[in-house]
Design an enzyme around this catalytic site. Structure first.
Site, PDB file in Angstrom:
ATOM      1  CG  ASP A  70      -0.310  -0.503   2.493  1.00 18.35           C
ATOM      2  OD1 ASP A  70       0.928  -0.351   2.626  1.00 18.35           O
ATOM      3  OD2 ASP A  70      -1.015  -1.031   3.357  1.00 18.35           O
ATOM      4  CG  ASN A 139      -8.616  -1.968  11.874  1.00 20.63           C
ATOM      5  OD1 ASN A 139      -7.642  -2.616  11.503  1.00 20.63           O
ATOM      6  ND2 ASN A 139      -9.065  -0.918  11.212  1.00 20.63           N
ATOM      7  CD  GLU A 146      -8.718   0.643   7.816  1.00 20.00           C
ATOM      8  OE1 GLU A 146      -8.398  -0.391   8.454  1.00 20.00           O
ATOM      9  OE2 GLU A 146      -8.417   1.780   8.202  1.00 20.00           O
TER      10      GLU A 146
END
Ligand code: PGA
Length: 252
Positions: A70, A139, A146
Site C-alpha cells: 500500500d 482492527n 479496513e
C-alpha cells in the site's frame, strides 16, 4: 479452506528471525520471486535481518520483483511518512533490488482509479505474488483493507478508519495522517501462492485471535486468510496471549 501454520515465539526478535528464514527460503528457491511486502513497525526488524544476510553474501534480491502492499494518497515519495521512503530507508538501502523491480502504488497519480488498475495489472504481468508478507492492524486490517472490505477486492482506494490514522500518527509531522490510501485488495493478497502474517505485541492480540480462530467475516479482514491454503503466522507471546488453549499453534 486452509489450516494456517502458527508459530508463537518469545519476542519480536525471534519473529523477525523466523520471518527472514522464510523470505530467504523463498528467494533462494526462486531467485526471480515476486514478493509483496508491508510497511509499519512490525517488519522493520525483518528488513534489518534481511539486510544483514545480504551483506554477508547469503541472500540476493537482484532478480526479485517487490510490490508494496500500500501507499498513502497525496504523499510525495520523498516526504516523511511515505511508504516509498520507508522502503528506501528500511529495505532498499540495505539490499540489491534494482530500481525498476521496486513497485509501489503512486499516491500522487492524477487518476487514482487508473493507477489502481495499473498496479493490479502489473502484479499479474509479473506472474503473480509468490510470497505476501503481512502485518495486521489492531482492527484486523491487512494491507489497508479496513473492516468491511470484500474478499474479492482488487487494488483500490480506501478511506482509512480513525483507528488506523491514529495508529500511524507517529510517522507524520504534526500527526497529519492522510485520509486515504491505495492498497492491494484482499483478493490480490489471497492470490499470492504463500502468505506470511507477522504479529507483535498485545495490541494485536484481539484482532489476531479473531482472525485465526473466529468466523470468517469482512468485519475482520484478516479472517479471510482462513480461506488460503498456505498461510504461516508468526506471533510473539503477547500477540498470542488470547489464543484458545486447544489451538494448534507451536510454541518455542
Ligand atoms: P504496524 O502496522 O506494523 O505498525 O503495527 C501493521 C498494520 O497496521 O498492518
Amino acid at each position: 479452506m486452509g489450516h494456517p501454520i502458527i508459530h508463537v515465539v518469545r519476542d519480536a526478535d525471534v519473529v523477525a528471525q523466523q520471518a527472514a528464514d522464510i523470505v530467504g527460503e523463498v528467494v533462494r528457491a526462486h531467485p526471480t520471486a515476486v514478493l509483496a511486502l508491508p510497511t509499519g513497525r512490525t517488519p522493520i526488524e525483518l528488513y534489518q535481518k534481511l539486510g544483514v544476510r545480504h551483506r554477508r553474501g547469503e541472500l540476493s534480491f537482484a532478480h526479485t520483483q517487490i510490490f508494496n502492499l500500500d501507499e498513502w494518497v497525496g504523499v510525495a515519495p520523498a516526504s516523511p511518512g511515505s511508504y516509498a521512503r520507508f522502503m528506501e530507508e528500511h529495505f532498499y538501502a540495505h539490499v540489491d533490488v534494482p530500481a525498476p523491480q521496486r513497485h509501489i502504488p503512486n499516491g500522487l497519480a492524477p487518476n487514482l482509479g487508473v493507477e489502481c488498475e495499473r498496479y493490479e495489472k502489473l502484479i499479474r504481468q509479473s506472474g503473480g505474488i509468490d510470497l505476501a508478507v503481512l502485518g495486521i492492524g489492531s482492527n484486523g486490517h491487512i494491507g489497508f483493507n479496513e473492516p468491511g472490505t470484500p474478499e474479492d477486492s482488487c487494488t483500490h482506494v480506501v478511506l482509512l478508519s480513525t483507528l488506523t490514522r491514529r495508529a500511524n500518527a507517529y510517522a507524520f509531522p504534526r500527526g497529519q495522517v492522510p485520509h486515504r490510501a491505495i492498497t492491494m485488495g484482499i483478493g490480490t493478497i489471497l492470490d499470492a501462492r504463500q502468505i506470511l502474517l507477522l504479529a507483535v505485541g498485545s495490541t494485536k492480540a484481539n484482532a489476531l485471535t479473531k482472525a485465526l480462530f473466529g468466523n470468517v467475516t469482512p468485519s475482520v479482514p484478516a479472517s479471510f486468510l482462513q480461506h488460503h491454503a498456505n498461510v504461516t503466522v508468526i506471533a510473539d507471546t503477547a500477540a498470542a496471549m488470547l489464543f484458545p488453549r486447544s489451538s494448534a499453534a507451536s510454541y518455542s
